[in-house]
Design a protein around this motif. Structure first.
Motif, PDB file in Angstrom:
ATOM      1  N   ASN A  57       0.835  -1.197   0.000  1.00 46.37           N
ATOM      2  CA  ASN A  57       0.000   0.000   0.000  1.00 46.37           C
ATOM      3  C   ASN A  57       0.870   1.248   0.000  1.00 46.37           C
ATOM      4  OD1 ASN A  57      -2.448  -1.406   0.087  1.00 46.37           O
ATOM      5  ND2 ASN A  57      -2.388  -1.568   2.315  1.00 46.37           N
ATOM      6  N   THR A  58       0.435   2.261  -0.743  1.00 46.43           N
ATOM      7  CA  THR A  58       1.198   3.497  -0.842  1.00 46.43           C
ATOM      8  C   THR A  58       0.398   4.680  -0.311  1.00 46.43           C
ATOM      9  OG1 THR A  58       0.426   3.875  -3.096  1.00 46.43           O
ATOM     10  CG2 THR A  58       2.509   2.689  -2.834  1.00 46.43           C
ATOM     11  N   TYR A  59       1.143   5.695   0.112  1.00 47.34           N
ATOM     12  CA  TYR A  59       0.524   6.927   0.596  1.00 47.34           C
ATOM     13  C   TYR A  59       1.482   8.068   0.323  1.00 47.34           C
ATOM     14  CZ  TYR A  59      -1.920  10.214   3.596  1.00 47.34           C
ATOM     15  OH  TYR A  59      -2.610  11.308   4.068  1.00 47.34           O
ATOM     16  N   TYR A  60       0.926   9.233  -0.089  1.00 44.69           N
ATOM     17  CA  TYR A  60       1.758  10.344  -0.512  1.00 44.69           C
ATOM     18  C   TYR A  60       1.373  11.636   0.204  1.00 44.69           C
ATOM     19  CZ  TYR A  60       2.820   7.211  -4.390  1.00 44.69           C
ATOM     20  OH  TYR A  60       3.218   6.133  -5.142  1.00 44.69           O
ATOM     21  N   ALA A  61       2.364  12.510   0.332  1.00 40.99           N
ATOM     22  CA  ALA A  61       2.084  13.865   0.779  1.00 40.99           C
ATOM     23  C   ALA A  61       1.308  14.584  -0.317  1.00 40.99           C
ATOM     24  CB  ALA A  61       3.387  14.600   1.068  1.00 40.99           C
ATOM     25  N   ASP A  62       0.440  15.490   0.073  1.00 42.72           N
ATOM     26  CA  ASP A  62      -0.365  16.204  -0.909  1.00 42.72           C
ATOM     27  C   ASP A  62       0.496  16.958  -1.916  1.00 42.72           C
ATOM     28  OD1 ASP A  62      -3.029  17.145   1.415  1.00 42.72           O
ATOM     29  OD2 ASP A  62      -2.708  15.322   0.237  1.00 42.72           O
ATOM     30  N   SER A  63       1.648  17.427  -1.477  1.00 44.14           N
ATOM     31  CA  SER A  63       2.505  18.240  -2.341  1.00 44.14           C
ATOM     32  C   SER A  63       3.110  17.457  -3.502  1.00 44.14           C
ATOM     33  CB  SER A  63       3.621  18.876  -1.507  1.00 44.14           C
ATOM     34  OG  SER A  63       4.393  17.876  -0.874  1.00 44.14           O
ATOM     35  N   VAL A  64       3.115  16.122  -3.389  1.00 42.17           N
ATOM     36  CA  VAL A  64       3.722  15.315  -4.457  1.00 42.17           C
ATOM     37  C   VAL A  64       2.728  14.369  -5.119  1.00 42.17           C
ATOM     38  CG1 VAL A  64       5.925  15.421  -3.235  1.00 42.17           C
ATOM     39  CG2 VAL A  64       4.474  13.382  -2.987  1.00 42.17           C
ATOM     40  N   LYS A  65       1.526  14.307  -4.590  1.00 39.14           N
ATOM     41  CA  LYS A  65       0.523  13.381  -5.109  1.00 39.14           C
ATOM     42  C   LYS A  65       0.269  13.668  -6.589  1.00 39.14           C
ATOM     43  CE  LYS A  65      -2.377  12.506  -1.985  1.00 39.14           C
ATOM     44  NZ  LYS A  65      -3.507  12.625  -1.023  1.00 39.14           N
ATOM     45  N   GLY A  66       0.296  12.619  -7.393  1.00 40.01           N
ATOM     46  CA  GLY A  66       0.093  12.766  -8.828  1.00 40.01           C
ATOM     47  C   GLY A  66       1.371  13.020  -9.602  1.00 40.01           C
ATOM     48  N   ARG A  67       2.452  13.360  -8.903  1.00 37.06           N
ATOM     49  CA  ARG A  67       3.735  13.603  -9.578  1.00 37.06           C
ATOM     50  C   ARG A  67       4.786  12.559  -9.200  1.00 37.06           C
ATOM     51  NH1 ARG A  67       6.655  18.020  -8.417  1.00 37.06           N
ATOM     52  NH2 ARG A  67       5.880  18.191  -6.265  1.00 37.06           N
ATOM     53  N   PHE A  68       4.757  12.089  -7.977  1.00 40.16           N
ATOM     54  CA  PHE A  68       5.745  11.124  -7.494  1.00 40.16           C
ATOM     55  C   PHE A  68       5.102   9.748  -7.337  1.00 40.16           C
ATOM     56  CE2 PHE A  68       8.758  14.221  -5.013  1.00 40.16           C
ATOM     57  CZ  PHE A  68       8.828  15.035  -6.134  1.00 40.16           C
ATOM     58  N   THR A  69       5.902   8.707  -7.554  1.00 34.47           N
ATOM     59  CA  THR A  69       5.443   7.337  -7.358  1.00 34.47           C
ATOM     60  C   THR A  69       6.510   6.558  -6.613  1.00 34.47           C
ATOM     61  OG1 THR A  69       4.164   7.396  -9.418  1.00 34.47           O
ATOM     62  CG2 THR A  69       4.630   5.234  -8.462  1.00 34.47           C
ATOM     63  N   ILE A  70       6.123   5.954  -5.504  1.00 37.46           N
ATOM     64  CA  ILE A  70       7.041   5.097  -4.754  1.00 37.46           C
ATOM     65  C   ILE A  70       6.773   3.648  -5.149  1.00 37.46           C
ATOM     66  CG2 ILE A  70       5.481   4.908  -2.754  1.00 37.46           C
ATOM     67  CD1 ILE A  70       7.984   4.869  -0.969  1.00 37.46           C
ATOM     68  N   SER A  71       7.844   2.878  -5.294  1.00 37.31           N
ATOM     69  CA  SER A  71       7.704   1.463  -5.633  1.00 37.31           C
ATOM     70  C   SER A  71       8.849   0.695  -4.980  1.00 37.31           C
ATOM     71  CB  SER A  71       7.717   1.258  -7.144  1.00 37.31           C
ATOM     72  OG  SER A  71       8.944   1.678  -7.707  1.00 37.31           O
ATOM     73  N   ARG A  72       8.690  -0.616  -4.922  1.00 35.46           N
ATOM     74  CA  ARG A  72       9.732  -1.442  -4.330  1.00 35.46           C
ATOM     75  C   ARG A  72       9.929  -2.697  -5.144  1.00 35.46           C
ATOM     76  NH1 ARG A  72       8.079  -2.428   1.586  1.00 35.46           N
ATOM     77  NH2 ARG A  72       9.874  -3.863   1.546  1.00 35.46           N
TER      78      ARG A  72
END
Length: 123
Positions: A57-72
């Protein structure tokens, strides 16, 4: 314990992408929730993104949502932060962190940290 090493930072023009990886040591990487934080000059360290162990499951700060993607990639013991549409406001030292919790957005929830990688976005 887990040891973390970030790389892949650097200077990039506004609008450009960057994808710094964070490599982890140890055989138990798959049991850690991973997070990315950043700290700009004169500012406190802030949460960027997190990805849980097992389910991913992923979760993002509002400032990066839609621009950054975390993956492993658990086979490679590596977590990535795909950063698109970068702006000068994204300039900071980016830190990778690990925790045994299932979820965390506070730096105090992460006991393990990398040394950080500098990302500078020019206008």
């Amino acid at each position: 314990q887990v040891q973390l090493v970030e790389s892949g930072g650097g200077l990039v023009r506004a609008g450009g992408p960057l994808r710094p990886p964070c490599a982890a040591s140890g055989r138990t990487f798959i049991t850690y929730t991973m997070g990315w934080f950043r700290q700009a000059p004169g500012k406190e360290r802030e949460f960027v993104a997190t990805i849980s162990w097992s389910v991913g499951n992923t979760y993002y700060a509002d400032s990066v949502k839609g621009r950054f993607t975390i993956s492993r990639d658990d086979a490679k013991n590596t977590v990535y932060l795909q950063m698109n549409s970068l702006t000068p406001e994204d300039t900071a030292v980016y830190y990778c962190a690990a925790t045994r919790l299932r979820y965390g957005v506070q730096s105090s929830q992460y006991p393990y940290w990398g040394q950080g990688t500098q990302v500078t976005v020019s206008s």
